[in-house]
Design a protein around this motif. Structure first.
Motif, PDB file in Angstrom:
ATOM      1  N   SER A   1     -55.952  67.017   0.678  1.00 48.63           N
ATOM      2  CA  SER A   1     -55.473  68.256   1.296  1.00 48.63           C
ATOM      3  C   SER A   1     -54.030  68.146   1.763  1.00 48.63           C
ATOM      4  O   SER A   1     -53.578  67.086   2.199  1.00 48.63           O
ATOM      5  N   GLY A   2     -53.332  69.262   1.708  1.00 47.23           N
ATOM      6  CA  GLY A   2     -52.027  69.395   2.329  1.00 47.23           C
ATOM      7  C   GLY A   2     -52.179  69.884   3.757  1.00 47.23           C
ATOM      8  O   GLY A   2     -53.285  70.224   4.211  1.00 47.23           O
ATOM      9  N   PRO A   3     -51.083  69.963   4.512  1.00 51.33           N
ATOM     10  CA  PRO A   3     -51.147  70.331   5.934  1.00 51.33           C
ATOM     11  C   PRO A   3     -51.699  71.727   6.214  1.00 51.33           C
ATOM     12  O   PRO A   3     -52.149  71.989   7.333  1.00 51.33           O
ATOM     13  N   ALA A   4     -51.662  72.635   5.246  1.00 51.26           N
ATOM     14  CA  ALA A   4     -52.203  73.975   5.486  1.00 51.26           C
ATOM     15  C   ALA A   4     -53.722  73.970   5.566  1.00 51.26           C
ATOM     16  O   ALA A   4     -54.318  74.855   6.192  1.00 51.26           O
ATOM     17  N   SER A   5     -54.362  72.968   4.952  1.00 51.48           N
ATOM     18  CA  SER A   5     -55.825  72.926   4.942  1.00 51.48           C
ATOM     19  C   SER A   5     -56.412  71.746   5.695  1.00 51.48           C
ATOM     20  O   SER A   5     -57.626  71.689   5.899  1.00 51.48           O
ATOM     21  N   TRP A   6     -55.559  70.788   6.100  1.00 46.76           N
ATOM     22  CA  TRP A   6     -56.060  69.668   6.907  1.00 46.76           C
ATOM     23  C   TRP A   6     -54.944  69.156   7.795  1.00 46.76           C
ATOM     24  O   TRP A   6     -53.807  68.959   7.338  1.00 46.76           O
TER      25      TRP A   6
ATOM     26  N   SER B   1     -41.648  63.644   1.460  1.00 50.23           N
ATOM     27  CA  SER B   1     -41.241  64.705   0.536  1.00 50.23           C
ATOM     28  C   SER B   1     -39.754  64.605   0.195  1.00 50.23           C
ATOM     29  O   SER B   1     -39.359  64.687  -0.976  1.00 50.23           O
ATOM     30  N   LEU B   2     -38.934  64.408   1.208  1.00 48.83           N
ATOM     31  CA  LEU B   2     -37.486  64.355   0.990  1.00 48.83           C
ATOM     32  C   LEU B   2     -37.065  63.073   0.282  1.00 48.83           C
ATOM     33  O   LEU B   2     -36.190  63.092  -0.590  1.00 48.83           O
ATOM     34  N   LYS B   3     -37.690  61.956   0.635  1.00 57.97           N
ATOM     35  CA  LYS B   3     -37.321  60.693  -0.004  1.00 57.97           C
ATOM     36  C   LYS B   3     -37.589  60.733  -1.499  1.00 57.97           C
ATOM     37  O   LYS B   3     -36.797  60.218  -2.304  1.00 57.97           O
ATOM     38  N   TYR B   4     -38.710  61.363  -1.889  1.00 58.26           N
ATOM     39  CA  TYR B   4     -39.111  61.360  -3.300  1.00 58.26           C
ATOM     40  C   TYR B   4     -38.819  62.680  -4.006  1.00 58.26           C
ATOM     41  O   TYR B   4     -39.251  62.861  -5.143  1.00 58.26           O
ATOM     42  N   ASP B   5     -38.077  63.561  -3.331  1.00 54.18           N
ATOM     43  CA  ASP B   5     -37.728  64.858  -3.922  1.00 54.18           C
ATOM     44  C   ASP B   5     -38.987  65.543  -4.454  1.00 54.18           C
ATOM     45  O   ASP B   5     -39.038  66.018  -5.588  1.00 54.18           O
ATOM     46  N   LEU B   6     -40.005  65.577  -3.597  1.00 52.44           N
ATOM     47  CA  LEU B   6     -41.314  66.089  -3.969  1.00 52.44           C
ATOM     48  C   LEU B   6     -41.614  67.329  -3.132  1.00 52.44           C
ATOM     49  O   LEU B   6     -41.728  67.236  -1.900  1.00 52.44           O
ATOM     50  N   PRO B   7     -41.736  68.498  -3.742  1.00 54.37           N
ATOM     51  CA  PRO B   7     -41.957  69.721  -2.965  1.00 54.37           C
ATOM     52  C   PRO B   7     -43.341  69.748  -2.338  1.00 54.37           C
ATOM     53  O   PRO B   7     -44.242  68.975  -2.691  1.00 54.37           O
ATOM     54  N   VAL B   8     -43.519  70.681  -1.417  1.00 50.67           N
ATOM     55  CA  VAL B   8     -44.832  71.024  -0.888  1.00 50.67           C
ATOM     56  C   VAL B   8     -45.047  72.505  -1.160  1.00 50.67           C
ATOM     57  O   VAL B   8     -44.118  73.229  -1.540  1.00 50.67           O
ATOM     58  N   THR B   9     -46.266  72.981  -0.961  1.00 50.78           N
ATOM     59  CA  THR B   9     -46.497  74.410  -1.133  1.00 50.78           C
ATOM     60  C   THR B   9     -45.880  75.169   0.045  1.00 50.78           C
ATOM     61  O   THR B   9     -45.650  74.610   1.117  1.00 50.78           O
ATOM     62  N   THR B  10     -45.640  76.445  -0.164  1.00 51.39           N
ATOM     63  CA  THR B  10     -45.100  77.278   0.912  1.00 51.39           C
ATOM     64  C   THR B  10     -46.035  77.288   2.116  1.00 51.39           C
ATOM     65  O   THR B  10     -45.588  77.204   3.270  1.00 51.39           O
ATOM     66  N   ALA B  11     -47.347  77.372   1.856  1.00 49.55           N
ATOM     67  CA  ALA B  11     -48.316  77.367   2.958  1.00 49.55           C
ATOM     68  C   ALA B  11     -48.262  76.056   3.731  1.00 49.55           C
ATOM     69  O   ALA B  11     -48.346  76.047   4.967  1.00 49.55           O
ATOM     70  N   ASP B  12     -48.090  74.952   3.023  1.00 55.66           N
ATOM     71  CA  ASP B  12     -48.011  73.654   3.699  1.00 55.66           C
ATOM     72  C   ASP B  12     -46.737  73.537   4.543  1.00 55.66           C
ATOM     73  O   ASP B  12     -46.780  73.043   5.669  1.00 55.66           O
ATOM     74  N   LYS B  13     -45.621  74.020   4.007  1.00 50.96           N
ATOM     75  CA  LYS B  13     -44.375  73.967   4.780  1.00 50.96           C
ATOM     76  C   LYS B  13     -44.482  74.831   6.038  1.00 50.96           C
ATOM     77  O   LYS B  13     -44.050  74.427   7.128  1.00 50.96           O
ATOM     78  N   ASP B  14     -45.063  76.018   5.903  1.00 56.91           N
ATOM     79  CA  ASP B  14     -45.244  76.884   7.062  1.00 56.91           C
ATOM     80  C   ASP B  14     -46.105  76.192   8.123  1.00 56.91           C
ATOM     81  O   ASP B  14     -45.794  76.242   9.328  1.00 56.91           O
ATOM     82  N   ALA B  15     -47.175  75.542   7.670  1.00 56.88           N
ATOM     83  CA  ALA B  15     -48.063  74.840   8.614  1.00 56.88           C
ATOM     84  C   ALA B  15     -47.330  73.690   9.294  1.00 56.88           C
ATOM     85  O   ALA B  15     -47.522  73.440  10.490  1.00 56.88           O
ATOM     86  N   MET B  16     -46.485  72.995   8.560  1.00 57.83           N
ATOM     87  CA  MET B  16     -45.717  71.890   9.125  1.00 57.83           C
ATOM     88  C   MET B  16     -44.782  72.375  10.219  1.00 57.83           C
ATOM     89  O   MET B  16     -44.682  71.795  11.305  1.00 57.83           O
ATOM     90  N   LEU B  17     -44.085  73.475   9.957  1.00 62.05           N
ATOM     91  CA  LEU B  17     -43.180  74.025  10.960  1.00 62.05           C
ATOM     92  C   LEU B  17     -43.927  74.487  12.210  1.00 62.05           C
ATOM     93  O   LEU B  17     -43.454  74.291  13.334  1.00 62.05           O
TER      94      LEU B  17
END
Length: 244
Positions: A199-204, A223-239
């Motif tokens: 799961s990503g942060p939006a679901s766990w 994510s930034l070290k490996y230039d690996l995106p996350v989903t928009t929902a996950d980024k919103d949950a992180m913020l």
């Protein structure tokens, strides 16, 4: 040899007790279990995942998370744990901390985060007992190698998630790096890690609410070290975890 059982998803890698693992007397080792904020631990070499509490630090956290790019989650087609190398290799090819030190990455992480660490007799690598202050639950776990499954090493950005977000197109070397990078690895309570799955942060999120902002920061750092995106929902949950 260190026995390893690989469960179905990328973040459920556990090792089982090796035969004779606790033979002889265990040698004591000094441990540093004082958790460090991820903002002060950008390479993941310091222990734990301390809470981010001050307004200034939460502002720094949001600024970091905002740098993360987003995209839709791709298919899981072709994913297997083997695509990221065997667990827990000491031979990650890139510039990964702790690699090529003669100790597998699981034991490196147990040593990093454990207190009162004791090694197998004659070894400065194989951890046979320690105390873990689990950031995900807030509980203290008495770990012994005879019951090794109690502590699992979580991939903060799960390997299956990585695959779907772009790692399917990476080189094998880069996949081996993210699978063994201490920035992406945290020893935690086994059942809690199993509940997370891929799961990503939006679901766990960790049950321990006090470290959720820190968890979001660690996801952002990987994510930034490996230039690996996350989903928009996950980024919103992180913020949201850091007051955004």
């Amino acid at each position: 040899m260190l026995g390893v059982a690989l469960l179905a998803t990328g973040c459920k890698d556990v090792d089982l007790p090796a035969a004779g693992s606790a033979s002889g007397s265990a040698a004591p080792a000094s441990g540093d279990g004082h958790a460090v904020s991820p903002l002060d631990n950008p390479d993941g070499t310091k222990p734990g995942l301390a809470a981010i509490t001050s307004a200034a630090d939460k502002e720094r956290a949001r600024a970091l998370i905002k740098k993360v790019t987003t995209k839709g989650r791709g298919p899981k087609t072709g994913y297997s744990r083997d695509q990221f190398g065997y667990a827990w290799m000491d031979s990650a090819p890139g510039n990964v901390p702790f690699a090529h030190n003669g100790c597998d990455s699981r034991n490196d992480l147990l040593k990093r985060d454990g207190e009162d660490v004791r090694f197998r007799s004659g070894s400065d690598c194989v951890v046979v007992s320690m105390t873990l202050h689990d950031p995900y639950t807030g509980q203290t776990i008495a770990f012994t190698k005879a019951h090794a499954i109690k502590v699992q090493i979580d991939h903060v950005m799960p390997l299956s998630y990585d695959w779907q977000m772009g790692a399917a197109h990476w080189s094998k070397d880069k996949r081996e790096d993210i699978a063994n990078d201490p920035l992406n690895l945290i020893p935690v309570d086994g059942p809690t890690n199993g509940a997370k799955s891929d799961s990503g942060p939006a679901s766990w999120l960790p049950p321990n609410k006090t470290i959720r902002c820190s968890y979001a920061v660690r996801v952002a750092q990987v994510s930034l070290k490996y230039d690996l995106p996350v989903t928009t929902a996950d980024k919103d949950a992180m913020l949201q975890q850091c007051g955004g």
